[in-house]
Design a protein around this motif. Structure first.
Motif, PDB file in Angstrom:
ATOM      1  N   VAL A 116       0.856  -1.189   0.000  1.00  0.00           N
ATOM      2  CA  VAL A 116       0.000   0.000   0.000  1.00  0.00           C
ATOM      3  C   VAL A 116       0.893   1.242   0.000  1.00  0.00           C
ATOM      4  O   VAL A 116       1.701   1.443   0.913  1.00  0.00           O
TER       5      VAL A 116
ATOM      6  N   TYR B 124       0.823   7.157  11.327  1.00  0.00           N
ATOM      7  CA  TYR B 124       0.450   7.349   9.929  1.00  0.00           C
ATOM      8  C   TYR B 124       0.494   8.835   9.583  1.00  0.00           C
ATOM      9  O   TYR B 124       0.967   9.231   8.530  1.00  0.00           O
TER      10      TYR B 124
ATOM     11  N   MET C 259      -7.974   2.136  -4.590  1.00  0.00           N
ATOM     12  CA  MET C 259      -8.962   1.742  -3.568  1.00  0.00           C
ATOM     13  C   MET C 259      -9.992   2.841  -3.319  1.00  0.00           C
ATOM     14  O   MET C 259     -10.974   2.621  -2.625  1.00  0.00           O
TER      15      MET C 259
ATOM     16  N   HIS D  20     -13.078  -3.738   3.968  1.00  0.00           N
ATOM     17  CA  HIS D  20     -12.062  -3.146   4.844  1.00  0.00           C
ATOM     18  C   HIS D  20     -12.614  -3.165   6.267  1.00  0.00           C
ATOM     19  O   HIS D  20     -13.803  -2.941   6.472  1.00  0.00           O
TER      20      HIS D  20
ATOM     21  N   CYS E  80      -5.790  -5.429   6.061  1.00  0.00           N
ATOM     22  CA  CYS E  80      -4.724  -4.431   6.156  1.00  0.00           C
ATOM     23  C   CYS E  80      -3.668  -5.041   7.088  1.00  0.00           C
ATOM     24  O   CYS E  80      -3.808  -6.195   7.498  1.00  0.00           O
ATOM     25  N   SER E  81      -2.641  -4.282   7.452  1.00  0.00           N
ATOM     26  CA  SER E  81      -1.580  -4.846   8.307  1.00  0.00           C
ATOM     27  C   SER E  81      -2.144  -5.445   9.592  1.00  0.00           C
ATOM     28  O   SER E  81      -1.845  -6.595   9.944  1.00  0.00           O
TER      29      SER E  81
ATOM     30  N   TYR F 120       3.186   6.561   2.429  1.00  0.00           N
ATOM     31  CA  TYR F 120       3.253   6.934   3.846  1.00  0.00           C
ATOM     32  C   TYR F 120       4.452   7.859   4.091  1.00  0.00           C
ATOM     33  O   TYR F 120       5.197   7.713   5.050  1.00  0.00           O
TER      34      TYR F 120
ATOM     35  N   LYS G 280      -0.325   4.519  -0.782  1.00  0.00           N
ATOM     36  CA  LYS G 280      -1.080   5.777  -0.780  1.00  0.00           C
ATOM     37  C   LYS G 280      -0.327   6.810   0.079  1.00  0.00           C
ATOM     38  O   LYS G 280       0.600   6.434   0.815  1.00  0.00           O
TER      39      LYS G 280
ATOM     40  N   ARG H  59      -3.451  -6.335   1.915  1.00  0.00           N
ATOM     41  CA  ARG H  59      -3.051  -4.964   1.554  1.00  0.00           C
ATOM     42  C   ARG H  59      -2.218  -4.411   2.711  1.00  0.00           C
ATOM     43  O   ARG H  59      -2.746  -3.950   3.715  1.00  0.00           O
ATOM     44  N   ILE H  60      -0.903  -4.496   2.572  1.00  0.00           N
ATOM     45  CA  ILE H  60      -0.017  -4.168   3.685  1.00  0.00           C
ATOM     46  C   ILE H  60       0.565  -2.768   3.513  1.00  0.00           C
ATOM     47  O   ILE H  60       1.320  -2.502   2.579  1.00  0.00           O
ATOM     48  N   GLY H  61       0.191  -1.888   4.431  1.00  0.00           N
ATOM     49  CA  GLY H  61       0.735  -0.531   4.440  1.00  0.00           C
ATOM     50  C   GLY H  61       1.778  -0.398   5.533  1.00  0.00           C
ATOM     51  O   GLY H  61       2.944  -0.761   5.380  1.00  0.00           O
ATOM     52  N   ILE H  62       1.341   0.058   6.687  1.00  0.00           N
ATOM     53  CA  ILE H  62       2.230   0.511   7.763  1.00  0.00           C
ATOM     54  C   ILE H  62       3.315  -0.515   8.147  1.00  0.00           C
ATOM     55  O   ILE H  62       4.457  -0.138   8.400  1.00  0.00           O
TER      56      ILE H  62
HETATM   57  C1  LIG Z   1      -4.661   2.205   4.015  1.00  0.00           C
HETATM   58  C2  LIG Z   1      -5.382   0.981   3.678  1.00  0.00           C
HETATM   59  C3  LIG Z   1      -4.796  -0.266   3.902  1.00  0.00           C
HETATM   60  C4  LIG Z   1      -3.451  -0.438   4.579  1.00  0.00           C
HETATM   61  O1  LIG Z   1      -3.546  -0.184   5.945  1.00  0.00           O
HETATM   62  P1  LIG Z   1      -2.315  -0.409   6.946  1.00  0.00           P
HETATM   63  O2  LIG Z   1      -2.914  -0.273   8.285  1.00  0.00           O
HETATM   64  O3  LIG Z   1      -1.354   0.697   6.667  1.00  0.00           O
HETATM   65  O4  LIG Z   1      -1.737  -1.728   6.634  1.00  0.00           O
HETATM   66  C5  LIG Z   1      -5.502  -1.387   3.491  1.00  0.00           C
HETATM   67  N1  LIG Z   1      -6.716  -1.267   2.916  1.00  0.00           N
HETATM   68  C6  LIG Z   1      -7.313  -0.081   2.695  1.00  0.00           C
HETATM   69  C7  LIG Z   1      -8.661  -0.023   2.047  1.00  0.00           C
HETATM   70  C8  LIG Z   1      -6.671   1.078   3.078  1.00  0.00           C
HETATM   71  O5  LIG Z   1      -7.269   2.257   2.876  1.00  0.00           O
END
Ligand SMILES: *Cc1c(COP(=O)(O)O)cnc(C)c1O
Length: 385
Positions: A36, A369, A85, A167, A208-209, A42, A38, A224-227
């Motif tokens: 991720v 974040y 997304m 989500h 997500c994470s 980060y 966006k 969907r791995i962000g942080i």
């Molecule tokens: C930001 C986001 C993620 C990632 O979230 P993290 O907590 O950073 O892993 C996954 N899915 C959606 C829809 C998001 O908006």
């Protein structure tokens, strides 16, 4: 190391990123990871993070909006997939269809536009159907969902159903446990119903994470791995849970980002003088202060006035007075021989000390974040070993 045109510089550690991906893979097995990116990855920089992630074998990227997809597309080298997304509309939607960029559908109107764009471009629109499961932000339910399913079935030539997704509303906190459990149940029930109606998505993705770490059943076909890829925990709670589960006593995630500036000038101030704007800081002894060319315009929050901590010459010291738009003052009385040009660490390590991103969250109201994502684009990013 330092770009002389800029007052600060962000370093991105390749080795830390690799370690994080290795740790996540060791936990998740071979479930596909979508990186991720966006919010300019980060704050880390889309331009820097995409090639780094690709070098670790990642071939799927999630963004919020069309402009981020545009930026990512320019730096993708391995033909990796991009998924939007959130916001994409009008000409941007048609561009996405034409480029084979997939996107969420949470409104029938967007689906209608996608079908039209597919007709005009001669390409299939790659869509992810976002289901409402209890977050009540975006997501299809009821009549809108049924109508969308009809559209998908009637326009099979124009549509590629790439994903079915949802989500979770706060998987990082145990206080949302029941709500998340209910969302998981809702998603699974609806997915079964859809399949019964002949709707067959290529993959299901919900995590997500925090969800991927705490609720293994949410990992499905892709996460969907962000942080976490950036080496930060979604919450302290998630960290404690995982570290105790792994019986580890060190943090397996490594911070990828460092933020460094330098001393712009040093001056002595006598006792009983106010420093900087107004009367936020009154000296109670003779001190030496150094100015640092970073302020709230650069994402160093004004609420860190008199509170922020930075590292200089291997010592930890404090921000004194108000953080200005473009600079701040730090107390260097006890840091020996501080002079113009010396490195000042705002996030990261120097000698024995380090300043974490969560320390910002403790001193202000900002989430991890938020602190990261406020780092402006025009600070140079440097990828280091
Ligand atoms: C930001 C986001 C993620 C990632 O979230 P993290 O907590 O950073 O892993 C996954 N899915 C959606 C829809 C998001 O908006």
């Amino acid at each position: 190391m330092f770009d002389p045109m800029h007052g600060s510089c962000i370093e991105i550690s390749q080795s830390a990123y690799r370690e994080n991906i290795n740790y996540l893979r060791s936990r998740f097995g071979d479930v596909r990871i979508s990186s991720v990116i966006k919010g300019n990855a980060y704050g880390h920089g889309i331009n820097e993070m995409v090639p780094l992630a690709e070098s670790c074998g990642i071939n799927h990227f999630s963004v919020f909006s069309a402009d981020e997809a545009w930026t990512a597309r320019k730096v993708i080298r391995n033909g990796s997939a991009i998924m939007i997304m959130g916001d994409v509309d009008g000409d941007a939607l048609e561009w996405a269809v034409d480029q084979g960029i997939s996107f969420y559908i949470f409104e029938p109107g967007r689906l209608e536009s996608a079908i039209e764009s597919a007709r005009r471009t001669g390409k299939k629109a790659k869509i992810h159907l976002e289901l409402e499961t209890g977050m009540h932000r975006t997501g299809l339910a009821g009549k809108d969902l049924n109508y969308s399913l009809q559209l998908i079935q009637k326009n099979a030539e124009q549509i590629e159903l790439t994903g079915l997704c949802t989500h979770y509303a706060g998987a990082e906190s145990v206080s949302n446990y029941l709500r998340i459990q209910n969302q998981i149940k809702q998603f699974n029930q609806k997915a079964v119903e859809l399949r019964r109606k002949g709707i067959k998505p290529e993959m299901q993705h919900t995590a997500c994470s925090a969800a991927a770490l705490s609720y293994p059943e949410t990992r499905m076909d892709m996460m969907r791995i962000g942080i976490a890829q950036y080496g930060l925990w979604p919450s302290r709670e998630t960290m404690v849970k995982l570290i105790t589960r792994d019986r580890k006593n060190s943090d397996p995630l490594k911070r990828v980002i460092s933020w460094k500036s330098r001393v712009m000038s040093v001056k002595k101030v006598k006792t009983n003088e106010f420093i900087g704007y107004g009367n936020a800081y009154l000296t109670d002894a003779p001190i030496r202060v150094a100015s640092v060319p970073v302020g709230y315009a650069h994402g160093f929050s004004r609420s860190l006035s008199n509170l922020g901590r930075v590292l200089v010459n291997g010592k930890r010291t404090s921000v004194v007075g108000i953080v200005n738009m473009n600079m701040m003052l730090i107390d260097v009385t006890s840091c020996r021989d501080v002079k113009k040009g010396d490195e000042v660490v705002l996030i990261g390590s120097q000698g024995r000390y380090s300043v974490s991103i969560s320390s910002f969250s403790e001193l202000t109201n900002n989430l991890n974040y938020e602190t990261l994502v406020r780092l402006p684009r025009n600070i140079p990013r440097l990828v280091v070993a």
